[in-house]
Structures are given as C-alpha cells and as structure tokens.
Design a protein around this motif. Structure first.
Motif, PDB file in Angstrom:
ATOM      1  N   GLY A   6     -20.631   0.341 -32.744  1.00  8.33           N
ATOM      2  CA  GLY A   6     -19.913   1.567 -31.692  1.00  8.33           C
ATOM      3  C   GLY A   6     -20.138   1.376 -30.233  1.00  8.33           C
ATOM      4  O   GLY A   6     -19.118   1.962 -29.745  1.00  8.33           O
ATOM      5  N   LEU A   7     -21.370   0.781 -29.642  1.00 11.09           N
ATOM      6  CA  LEU A   7     -21.232   0.461 -28.354  1.00 11.09           C
ATOM      7  C   LEU A   7     -20.038  -0.423 -27.840  1.00 11.09           C
ATOM      8  O   LEU A   7     -19.538  -0.378 -27.095  1.00 11.09           O
ATOM      9  N   LEU A   8     -20.103  -1.365 -28.636  1.00 13.89           N
ATOM     10  CA  LEU A   8     -18.898  -2.515 -28.462  1.00 13.89           C
ATOM     11  C   LEU A   8     -17.593  -1.956 -28.610  1.00 13.89           C
ATOM     12  O   LEU A   8     -16.688  -2.127 -27.699  1.00 13.89           O
ATOM     13  N   LEU A   9     -17.498  -1.153 -29.538  1.00 14.07           N
ATOM     14  CA  LEU A   9     -15.876  -0.485 -29.595  1.00 14.07           C
ATOM     15  C   LEU A   9     -15.719   0.365 -28.383  1.00 14.07           C
ATOM     16  O   LEU A   9     -14.539   0.386 -27.967  1.00 14.07           O
ATOM     17  N   ALA A  10     -16.588   1.145 -28.079  1.00 16.33           N
ATOM     18  CA  ALA A  10     -16.404   1.914 -26.694  1.00 16.33           C
ATOM     19  C   ALA A  10     -15.899   0.999 -25.545  1.00 16.33           C
ATOM     20  O   ALA A  10     -15.059   1.414 -24.795  1.00 16.33           O
ATOM     21  N   THR A  11     -16.856   0.111 -25.526  1.00 14.71           N
ATOM     22  CA  THR A  11     -16.297  -0.966 -24.226  1.00 14.71           C
ATOM     23  C   THR A  11     -15.057  -1.392 -24.268  1.00 14.71           C
ATOM     24  O   THR A  11     -14.141  -1.576 -23.454  1.00 14.71           O
ATOM     25  N   GLY A  12     -14.685  -2.070 -25.488  1.00 19.35           N
ATOM     26  CA  GLY A  12     -13.453  -2.448 -25.952  1.00 19.35           C
ATOM     27  C   GLY A  12     -12.108  -1.436 -25.701  1.00 19.35           C
ATOM     28  O   GLY A  12     -11.030  -1.741 -25.072  1.00 19.35           O
ATOM     29  N   SER A  13     -12.303  -0.292 -25.934  1.00 20.99           N
ATOM     30  CA  SER A  13     -11.369   0.675 -26.046  1.00 20.99           C
ATOM     31  C   SER A  13     -11.265   0.996 -24.525  1.00 20.99           C
ATOM     32  O   SER A  13      -9.949   1.288 -24.158  1.00 20.99           O
ATOM     33  N   LEU A  42     -17.877  -0.099 -18.141  1.00 22.25           N
ATOM     34  CA  LEU A  42     -19.306  -0.413 -17.965  1.00 22.25           C
ATOM     35  C   LEU A  42     -20.426   0.293 -18.462  1.00 22.25           C
ATOM     36  O   LEU A  42     -21.514  -0.265 -18.678  1.00 22.25           O
ATOM     37  N   LEU A  43     -20.227   1.611 -18.678  1.00 23.75           N
ATOM     38  CA  LEU A  43     -21.220   2.419 -19.084  1.00 23.75           C
ATOM     39  C   LEU A  43     -21.535   1.944 -20.523  1.00 23.75           C
ATOM     40  O   LEU A  43     -22.811   1.718 -20.675  1.00 23.75           O
ATOM     41  N   PRO A  44     -20.821   1.822 -21.586  1.00 18.92           N
ATOM     42  CA  PRO A  44     -21.390   1.368 -22.848  1.00 18.92           C
ATOM     43  C   PRO A  44     -21.682   0.080 -22.802  1.00 18.92           C
ATOM     44  O   PRO A  44     -22.675  -0.674 -23.840  1.00 18.92           O
ATOM     45  N   LEU A  45     -21.379  -0.763 -21.983  1.00 20.03           N
ATOM     46  CA  LEU A  45     -21.386  -2.124 -21.885  1.00 20.03           C
ATOM     47  C   LEU A  45     -23.128  -2.288 -21.405  1.00 20.03           C
ATOM     48  O   LEU A  45     -24.000  -3.083 -21.925  1.00 20.03           O
ATOM     49  N   VAL A  46     -23.557  -1.473 -20.527  1.00 17.41           N
ATOM     50  CA  VAL A  46     -25.040  -1.435 -20.188  1.00 17.41           C
ATOM     51  C   VAL A  46     -25.705  -1.049 -21.446  1.00 17.41           C
ATOM     52  O   VAL A  46     -27.078  -1.524 -21.674  1.00 17.41           O
ATOM     53  N   ALA A  47     -25.264   0.216 -21.872  1.00 16.21           N
ATOM     54  CA  ALA A  47     -25.997   0.457 -23.228  1.00 16.21           C
ATOM     55  C   ALA A  47     -26.125  -0.694 -24.298  1.00 16.21           C
ATOM     56  O   ALA A  47     -27.272  -0.882 -24.918  1.00 16.21           O
ATOM     57  N   PHE A  48     -25.169  -1.529 -24.442  1.00 14.17           N
ATOM     58  CA  PHE A  48     -25.227  -2.865 -25.343  1.00 14.17           C
ATOM     59  C   PHE A  48     -26.056  -3.669 -25.049  1.00 14.17           C
ATOM     60  O   PHE A  48     -27.019  -4.389 -25.687  1.00 14.17           O
ATOM     61  N   ALA A  49     -26.253  -3.889 -23.667  1.00 16.33           N
ATOM     62  CA  ALA A  49     -27.259  -4.706 -23.080  1.00 16.33           C
ATOM     63  C   ALA A  49     -28.570  -4.248 -23.455  1.00 16.33           C
ATOM     64  O   ALA A  49     -29.518  -5.258 -23.546  1.00 16.33           O
TER      65      ALA A  49
END
Length: 410
Positions: A291-298, A382-389
């Motif tokens: 879900g985190l990656l999907l949000a970043t990609g979107s 950037l926000l969901p990417l930080v969450a994915f990290a």
C-alpha cells in the motif's frame, strides 16, 4: 467489556441482525465523514462567494481537519467510558446544527467556525467503528470493520462528487443544508436500531484523556501505524485539496466535470474489505508495504502524466486504494492489540492521521501557489516514500504480527 445488555448480545449472535446493524453503521459513518470533504471541490465557489483568495479558502479544509483531530482526542475516547449510542446521537445532532450554520454563513470567518464544529462532531464515525469491532464475533474483527469502513470510505470519496453536483445544480449552500437533513435521519435511525453498549466502569474523563499518552508511549504498534497513516493521509489530502484547482485552471473542467472526476476514487473503497481479509489471514506486513509503494507510485504518475486527465484519475484511484489499505490494516492491528482500549487506540491513531491531513492540505495550498501541480505531486510522493523507508526498518518488521490472531510483540 461492558457488553452486558441482552440486545447487544442478540445482535452480535444473530447473523441477520448483525448484517443489518453493520449496514447502518457503514451508511452512518459514510454520511458523517462526508461532511469533512464537501468543501474540497467547491473551494473556488467559496472563494468567489466570500471574496477571498484561493490560499485563504483552502484553509477551510485545514480547519475542518483540525476540528476532526480535536474531536478524536477529546471526544472519541469517551467511547470507552459512556454509552456508545447516546454519544453517537449527541454528536450527530451537533453536526446537524453546525452544518446549518455553515450553510447560512455570511463570511469566511463564520464559515470556518462552523467548519471547525462540523469536523469535531463528525468524529462520530470513529465512535461507531470501534462499536462495530465490539459487535464482531471473535476472529472476524477485520471483516466486520472492513465492511463498515467501506461505507466510511465511500462517504469520503463520493462526498466530493455529491458536493460538486449539488453546488452546480443549486448552490454550495444547499450542500450543507441537505447534509444537515441527512444527519437528522441518522439520529432518528440510530435511536431505533443501534443496541446500547455500556463500557465497564473505568477511569474518569481526565484520567481517560491522560491515558492517551500512555498508550502511545507503551504500544509500539500504535506508534508505527500512526506514523504510516499520518504520512499517507498527508499525501491524500495534498492531492485532493489541489486537484480541483488543477482541473479547473489547467484542464478547464466545469464544476460538474470535477465532481465526476472525484467518482474515480470511489473504486478505492474496494480496498477496505480486501485489506480486512488480508489482515485476518496474517498478511498485514506485506500488504502494508504494498500500500505504501502504491501510494508513492500513484503520485509519481500524477507528476509525469499531469497533462492527461485520465492519468490523473488513475493516480487518484491508486492513491485512494493505497491509503485505504494501510488504514484498514492499521485499525485491525491496533484493535487486536488491546481490545479494552479500542476507542482510545483509535483516537490516537486517527488524530495522528488527520493531523497529517491538515498539515498536508495546508502545505499543498501554499506549494500549489508557489510551484504549481508538479510541486504538489512531488510533495505527495515523498510522504508515503518516507513511510515505506520506516516500514523497511528492521525494528518495524520485528513488531509486525505474524499470524491472524497474534498479539504484537514488544
């Protein structure tokens, strides 16, 4: 647990009654939470009506979400202390009054005060979601909560379309008047169909509120899920606060067309029952990362394909799917961690989430004015990417549940 009334037990043990009450909870949650989002697609109309700038008018979204966050922290914990049906009826009644005030507001400042109260009282949705978890038979919490959240999420997503269409056909003031009427219907129905649940005797109100910090300090799963959803909802709010401006100014869409655009997000509601089932099957961690990656990609799609309305619609759909997936998984995880504190756990979780949304929408308005759509898309990616990290962080992996009914290891 406070589930002492025969009516409550009868509803929980009777599949037909449980389905009926679950359906009402889904509809009530959707109608209540929709109040938070009616303003987003009509910000241009509000700015014209009140003679204010886009940046000033965009603060309506922020104020509403601040009200919601305050309600989550100060009102929702009462679900662990007072009768849930009575609390729900009081909140929905307050929402009806505030919606009437918003509909007749003569200035932006008066409208914002009403919006603050609308946000605070709309937290009734988060009184009803833990109520649904209490109703669920053991081992089915994810499925039942997922169904209720489907209604809540449809309310979020369809609110924009409804608001746009009503504003185009009648006026933005009718949006709030009609919603007030719906709140009255919810009150009357709740008094008739909701079973009473009286929580067991617990701490007084000051101690109840003070315990929120204790939960955040001692429950690593709550901290982790709050971080994820704060960042995810910041991206969600940044996208949906700014997209109406982008569609109107760059793509020259009408108010009706903007409303129809918002319909694409409704498809993301399918994530709620799916995420609930994945959580019940013990797949919380993998589904969260996806879900985190999907949000970043979107949001990267929204950045590189911003000339296409279709691409922006796909980006909105994927973002909603990702946000809803992580939200449902997070709620299931915290509900099974400490069942006797569901209302308070939910309050901390969602207060963090809506604080992120308020910050995201406020920053998005300023970023859009300074850097246009590309600035908003980069910020939202950037926000969901930080969450994915953070999700990749080894400690987060150790804290994740490993089975359908396991408790979170600390």
């Amino acid at each position: 647990m406070g589930e002492t009334t025969a009516t409550f037990r009868q509803v929980r043990d009777d599949p037909r009654r449980l389905r009926a009450v679950t359906l009402f909870l889904a509809v009530a949650c959707g109608l209540a939470v929709a109040n938070l989002y009616y303003s987003q697609p009509i910000l241009s109309q509000l700015a014209a009506a009140f003679g204010t700038s886009q940046g000033e008018t965009a603060l309506v979204v922020t104020v509403t979400q601040i009200g919601y966050a305050l309600g989550l922290l100060l009102i929702v914990p009462l679900g662990d202390l007072v009768a849930n049906r009575r609390l729900a009826v009081c909140l929905v009644s307050g929402a009806a009054i505030a919606l009437v005030a918003a509909g007749v507001a003569p200035s932006l400042s008066v409208f914002m005060v009403a919006a603050l109260v609308v946000g605070t009282t709309s937290t009734v949705a988060q009184v009803l979601v833990p109520f649904a978890a209490h109703l669920a038979p053991p081992g089915r919490e994810g499925a039942v909560v997922g169904r209720v959240m489907s209604g809540l999420l449809l309310g979020i997503l369809l609110a924009r379309t409804t608001s746009s269409l009503v504003a185009a056909a009648l006026s933005w003031r009718w949006v709030y008047g009609l919603s007030a009427a719906l709140m009255i219907v919810v009150v009357l129905t709740a008094m008739k169909v909701l079973p009473e649940r009286r929580p067991a005797a617990g701490p007084n109100y000051p101690a109840l509120i003070a315990s929120l910090l204790d939960l955040l300090r001692h429950e690593p799963v709550l901290r982790r899920r709050a971080i994820y959803q704060t960042l995810m909802f910041g991206a969600f709010s940044a996208f949906w606060t700014s997209i109406a401006y982008e569609l109107h100014e760059r793509h020259h869409l009408s108010q009706v067309a903007i409303g129809l655009f918002a319909l694409v997000g409704a498809g993301g509601a399918a994530a709620a029952p799916l995420a609930g089932r994945l959580g019940d099957q013990g797949r919380t961690r993998v589904a969260t990362g996806a879900g985190l990656l999907l949000a970043t990609g979107s949001m990267l799609l929204a950045l590189v394909a911003d000339r296409s309305v279709i691409a922006l619609a796909v980006a909105g759909l994927l973002l909603d799917f990702g946000v809803q997936t992580t939200m449902i998984l997070g709620q299931r995880e915290i509900y099974t961690t400490r069942p006797e504190s569901r209302a308070r756990m939910n309050a901390v979780y969602l207060a963090s989430m809506f604080a992120g949304g308020a910050i995201g929408s406020a920053l998005a308005g300023a970023i859009y004015q300074a850097h246009g759509w590309s600035g908003v898309a980069i910020f939202a990616a950037l926000l969901p990417l930080v969450a994915f990290a953070h999700w990749l962080w080894p400690r987060a992996a150790r804290e994740a549940p490993v089975g359908p009914t396991s408790q979170v290891a600390e």
